[in-house]
Write a protein that holds these residues in place. Sequence first.
Motif, short mmCIF file in Angstrom:
data_model
loop_
_atom_site.label_atom_id
_atom_site.label_comp_id
_atom_site.label_asym_id
_atom_site.label_seq_id
_atom_site.Cartn_x
_atom_site.Cartn_y
_atom_site.Cartn_z
N UNK A 47 -3.70 7.12 5.21
CA UNK A 47 -2.76 7.57 6.25
C UNK A 47 -1.38 7.80 5.65
N UNK A 48 -0.93 6.86 4.84
CA UNK A 48 0.39 7.01 4.24
C UNK A 48 0.43 8.17 3.25
N UNK A 62 0.83 -1.21 0.00
CA UNK A 62 0.00 0.00 0.00
C UNK A 62 0.86 1.26 0.00
N UNK A 79 -12.90 7.42 4.27
CA UNK A 79 -12.68 7.78 5.66
C UNK A 79 -12.56 9.30 5.83
N UNK A 136 -11.97 -0.59 3.70
CA UNK A 136 -11.77 -0.89 5.11
C UNK A 136 -10.39 -0.39 5.58
N UNK A 137 -9.77 -1.15 6.43
CA UNK A 137 -8.57 -0.66 7.07
C UNK A 137 -7.36 -0.61 6.14
N UNK A 194 -10.88 12.08 7.63
CA UNK A 194 -9.64 12.18 8.42
C UNK A 194 -9.16 13.61 8.58
N UNK A 213 -7.77 2.68 4.67
CA UNK A 213 -7.41 3.66 5.69
C UNK A 213 -5.88 3.82 5.78
N UNK A 214 -5.19 2.69 5.71
CA UNK A 214 -3.73 2.77 5.80
C UNK A 214 -3.15 3.50 4.59
#
Lengths: 157, 157, 157, 157
Positions: free
Chosen positions: B115-116, B91, B130, B107-108, B132, B111-112
């Motif tokens: 985030x990255x 990812x 998401x 899903x997560x 954020x 999300x990752x």
Amino acid sequence: MADNRKVMIAVVGAGKCSKKLRDMAFEVGKYVAEHNGVVICGGLGGIMEGAAKGAKEAGGVTIGILPSENKEDANEYIDYVIPTGFGEARNIMVVRAADAVVAFPGKYGTLSEMAFALHSKKPVVSINAWKLGDEIEQVDNPIDAARRAMELAEKGK
Amino acid sequence: MADNRKVMIAVVGAGKCSKKLRDMAFEVGKYVAEHNGVVICGGLGGIMEGAAKGAKEAGGVTIGILPSENKEDANEYIDYVIPTGFGEARNIMVVRAADAVVAFPGKYGTLSEMAFALHSKKPVVSINAWKLGDEIEQVDNPIDAARRAMELAEKGK
Amino acid sequence: MADNRKVMIAVVGAGKCSKKLRDMAFEVGKYVAEHNGVVICGGLGGIMEGAAKGAKEAGGVTIGILPSENKEDANEYIDYVIPTGFGEARNIMVVRAADAVVAFPGKYGTLSEMAFALHSKKPVVSINAWKLGDEIEQVDNPIDAARRAMELAEKGK
Amino acid sequence: MADNRKVMIAVVGAGKCSKKLRDMAFEVGKYVAEHNGVVICGGLGGIMEGAAKGAKEAGGVTIGILPSENKEDANEYIDYVIPTGFGEARNIMVVRAADAVVAFPGKYGTLSEMAFALHSKKPVVSINAWKLGDEIEQVDNPIDAARRAMELAEKGK
């Protein structure tokens, strides 16, 4: 997990933080070590250093998985330094090695660690960290966080 | 980025999703390709497959960075398959290779990726992904998402 | 590999090398592109730049998987830059993405790429690279290397 | 390396091997632990298990960095399991974490570990492992290998 292995608790959060948060991370690390757990973290400053210092205060063991290739980047409370050279991808390893995660406030690196923890179904206990849904237990003090993380980690054995 | 290189747009989101979302991802991929951009993604199904299919419909180029070691795991619309064997750590590579990111619900893993992207200061445009914070632009249709991502990507050149 | 995908040939070797070796790498890249193959490499200088330049001369496609996080580190002949931030671990990805590998002389980074190629049972054709046993075909000119790599890659389809 | 940290010795070699080689790896692990060093390895069988068993026999500490995501894949003599999910890329981490490497015979995975060790200028002591040039010290028994690795590791402090 082999029965003889100690529970490993990841402590994640900002690499730079207030003294108050550092002290809270210290309490988490101390509790984990007092109860025979190992503290694993990203090996750098802030929350990571607080948690590692707390664990050493209680005579415990600490592991730091660094983004860089240089062992020298680890804080002084890390017993076993794993310098990956993989940058932020090391976050995934911190989480995978843990039996449960305690998450403190942090920026997007912390968010990615929480995302990976949820993705790999590791229990996460949060002290004012990112709100990401009901799978994360919210607590408001470090002792509760550490106790709950240890319980969830033992249950996952 | 060298001036001769095409803009690369990452499209991230669930590997399994509704037909409606897949169709929206298709529109994003098509728009990107029609405007001379490259679609990069995780190479699997759902949002990734929709986006890649859209790009190929418009005669564009698609790159898929797989979690597994097996090229066969890529969807049929991927031109260039990079099988990493690094699991979810791929990812990070999807995001790093992109000049901007379009995020769909997921899903997560998604999300990752978000985030990255935020961690590495890549522009992110979200279609109901998401929530954020303010650094992510929210849009409600695929054409706006693709157009805005292309603009932000060009600006970062 | 899906039938519609082009064969991908990794060209590995020193990031700094003599003009003679660079010219040989150029010939490999040119041959691969003339025969509808894609050149994948580590994206930097020396052998990698020679091969990418050759492929572009013939109107082909080039992919560079960088050790760093910065697209700017890629040589100017790379069409699609994948900046990993994973350091030398990117060598594994170069090899995994390839259907066959042409190895030129290089130091330990090249050796690691040859090791990973053999480990993952990718065909390797060597032009005066490390001698590692009978699984590696030795040839003494770039055209033979490229031709043989293309044959072995097609066979593996 | 902080002065208070123990020296870490990587022991690399085949995951399946003869009893004789396993016993030699055991002697290396035992010597390292008796002299206050930590054994780090890939966490699996064969040479890795022999070395870890030897270290535990002497009351030492062992770390295993797994290719898989599953702690259960570690051999029973590993104290601290780091499951990466990064496949063979974990070899790089084993080597980076070490202050010196003892290499036993092994196939291409072992070769890649030796290549990365040389690439990152870690001292390597070989017991009948791959012949890769003068930078690798050749010894013919496990006690000499362990002693020499500890010396080279201390020198690198």
